[in-house]
Structure formats: C-alpha cells, structure tokens
Design a protein around this motif. Structure first.
Motif, short mmCIF file in Angstrom:
data_model
loop_
_atom_site.label_atom_id
_atom_site.label_comp_id
_atom_site.label_asym_id
_atom_site.label_seq_id
_atom_site.Cartn_x
_atom_site.Cartn_y
_atom_site.Cartn_z
N GLY A 60 0.85 -1.30 0.18
CA GLY A 60 -0.15 -0.04 0.06
C GLY A 60 0.84 1.32 0.07
N LEU A 61 2.08 1.40 0.83
CA LEU A 61 2.76 2.35 0.87
C LEU A 61 3.64 2.59 -0.59
N ILE A 62 3.91 1.48 -1.28
CA ILE A 62 4.50 1.69 -2.44
C ILE A 62 3.46 2.25 -3.69
N ILE A 63 2.37 1.53 -3.50
CA ILE A 63 1.27 2.49 -4.47
C ILE A 63 0.93 3.69 -4.01
N ALA A 64 0.78 3.95 -2.99
CA ALA A 64 0.58 5.35 -2.40
C ALA A 64 1.39 6.43 -2.92
N SER A 65 2.78 5.84 -2.74
CA SER A 65 3.86 6.77 -3.32
C SER A 65 3.76 6.94 -4.61
N MET A 66 3.67 5.90 -5.48
CA MET A 66 3.55 6.10 -6.93
C MET A 66 2.44 6.82 -7.35
N PHE A 67 1.26 6.85 -6.61
CA PHE A 67 -0.08 7.61 -7.14
C PHE A 67 0.33 8.80 -6.56
N THR A 68 0.88 9.42 -5.52
CA THR A 68 1.20 10.62 -5.27
C THR A 68 2.11 11.24 -6.22
N ALA A 69 3.29 10.64 -6.83
CA ALA A 69 4.06 11.15 -7.74
C ALA A 69 3.28 11.37 -8.91
N LEU A 70 2.40 10.47 -9.45
CA LEU A 70 1.53 10.66 -10.69
C LEU A 70 0.43 11.83 -10.39
N VAL A 71 -0.14 12.19 -9.34
CA VAL A 71 -0.90 13.42 -9.47
C VAL A 71 -0.22 14.44 -9.49
N THR A 72 1.08 14.38 -8.43
CA THR A 72 1.98 15.57 -8.51
C THR A 72 2.20 15.96 -9.91
N SER A 73 2.72 15.08 -10.90
CA SER A 73 3.17 15.39 -12.23
C SER A 73 2.10 15.86 -12.96
N LEU A 74 0.75 15.30 -12.79
CA LEU A 74 -0.22 15.78 -13.27
C LEU A 74 -0.81 17.40 -12.95
N MET A 75 -0.48 17.72 -11.93
CA MET A 75 -1.04 19.00 -11.53
C MET A 75 0.20 20.05 -11.79
N THR A 76 1.68 19.73 -11.61
CA THR A 76 2.75 20.80 -11.98
C THR A 76 2.91 20.72 -13.32
N ASP A 77 2.75 19.60 -14.18
CA ASP A 77 3.18 19.22 -15.55
C ASP A 77 2.06 19.53 -16.52
N ILE A 78 1.01 19.45 -16.28
CA ILE A 78 -0.44 19.49 -17.17
C ILE A 78 -1.37 20.73 -16.73
N LEU A 79 -1.71 20.65 -15.49
CA LEU A 79 -2.73 21.63 -15.00
C LEU A 79 -2.27 23.01 -14.89
N LEU A 80 -0.97 23.17 -13.92
CA LEU A 80 -0.57 24.53 -13.74
C LEU A 80 -0.04 25.51 -14.89
N PRO A 81 0.74 24.92 -15.81
CA PRO A 81 1.05 25.65 -17.19
C PRO A 81 -0.15 26.52 -17.87
N PRO A 82 -1.37 25.73 -18.08
CA PRO A 82 -2.48 26.47 -18.59
C PRO A 82 -2.97 27.72 -17.77
N ILE A 83 -2.98 27.32 -16.40
CA ILE A 83 -3.41 28.19 -15.59
C ILE A 83 -2.55 29.37 -15.39
N SER A 84 -1.13 29.38 -15.52
CA SER A 84 -0.32 30.21 -15.52
C SER A 84 -0.69 31.16 -16.80
N VAL A 85 -0.96 30.72 -17.88
CA VAL A 85 -1.43 31.35 -19.04
C VAL A 85 -2.46 32.06 -19.26
N LEU A 86 -3.74 31.52 -18.62
CA LEU A 86 -4.93 31.98 -18.40
C LEU A 86 -5.10 33.24 -17.32
N LEU A 87 -4.28 32.84 -16.47
CA LEU A 87 -4.18 34.05 -15.42
C LEU A 87 -3.26 34.97 -15.88
#
Length: 161
Positions: A60-87
């Motif tokens: 469970g800890l290994i899966i949680a660590s990988m899940f957190t890294a995946l969501v972190t990448s989604l937020m910082t690499d995919i979602l935040l750059p368009p937000i920076s352009v829109l705002l």
C-alpha cells in the motif's frame, strides 16, 4: 577433547578454577543454545516480516507513493501551465516571488527575472508561487485520494470513508 592452554600446548585437564569434572561438551551445549536462540529470533523475524498485514502495508505504501508522484506530475506538468497562461501571471506559478530585501546587484526598475537569480544575488525573497504550487498540488492529491476511496466504497460497500 583436548583444550589449548595459555602456554600453547594441548591438555586434557580441566581449565584453572574448574573442578575435575570438567566436561568439554558443555561448550557445545552453550553453542547449541546460542544457535537455537538465534534461530528462534530469525524465525520470529521472518514470520513477522512475511505476515499478510506487513506485506499489505508495504504494498500500500509503494502504491500510495507512486500515486502521489503521478498526481503531482499531473498538477505541476499538465494543469498548472495552462492556469499560468490563463491568469495574468506572465510566468510559471512556481516562479512568482516577492523581493523583501534587495541583493547587491539589484538593478532598479528591471529587478530580478527569476527566483534563482534573486537567490544567487543574496536577496531575501518570499517564494509565494512555490508555496501556492505545493498547496494546489496537495489539494489535488487529497481530492483524487478521496475520489478513489469513494469509488472503492461505492463498489465494495466497505466503510472506508
């Protein structure tokens, strides 16, 4: 069984301070007892380490660590750059900062272009963009974990939430 004396010779007599009923097999008994204790300790550790609960927690800890890294990448690499352009940020969110105390090479109206440049100049900066980036990332991970737990509870009827 002969024993080695302090003079470097072998003798069958008991060591000094022991009675004449010295049994060299007593040493073997002590070794056997030590081996048995070590074996019990090792077997106990193996039983503990490979119990179902410990393996499930580790998995469970290994899966949680990988899940957190995946969501972190989604937020910082995919979602935040368009937000920076829109705002009207004109930079990535994590590059936003405020200079609290200027460094020695601070140029009047231009200021510093990047956070790294300001830090290298020795300026005291408040990197609020980096904090906001982490805060948005935390909220994203929390919401996705809640969504995953709610989905699991919906399909399994186990009270996880």
């Amino acid at each position: 069984m002969p024993r080695l004396t302090t003079e470097g010779t072998y003798t069958d007599s008991p060591p000094p301070g022991h009675s004449t009923s010295y049994d060299p097999d007593d040493d073997d008994d002590l070794l056997d007892q030590g081996r048995a204790k070590a074996r019990r300790f090792l077997n106990g550790f193996i039983d503990f380490a490979f119990q179902g609960n410990v393996l499930e927690i580790a998995f469970g800890l290994i899966i949680a660590s990988m899940f957190t890294a995946l969501v972190t990448s989604l937020m910082t690499d995919i979602l935040l750059p368009p937000i920076s352009v829109l705002l009207p940020l004109n930079k990535n969110l994590e590059e936003k900062f405020a200079v609290l105390k200027k460094g020695p090479n601070f140029e009047g109206e231009k200021g510093y272009n990047t956070l790294k440049q300001a830090q290298e100049d020795g300026a005291v900066v408040m990197a609020y963009g980096f904090f906001l980036n982490r805060l948005i990332n935390f909220v994203g991970v929390g919401l996705s974990l809640y969504g995953m737990a709610a989905t699991y509870q919906y399909f399994s009827k186990d009270p996880i939430i």
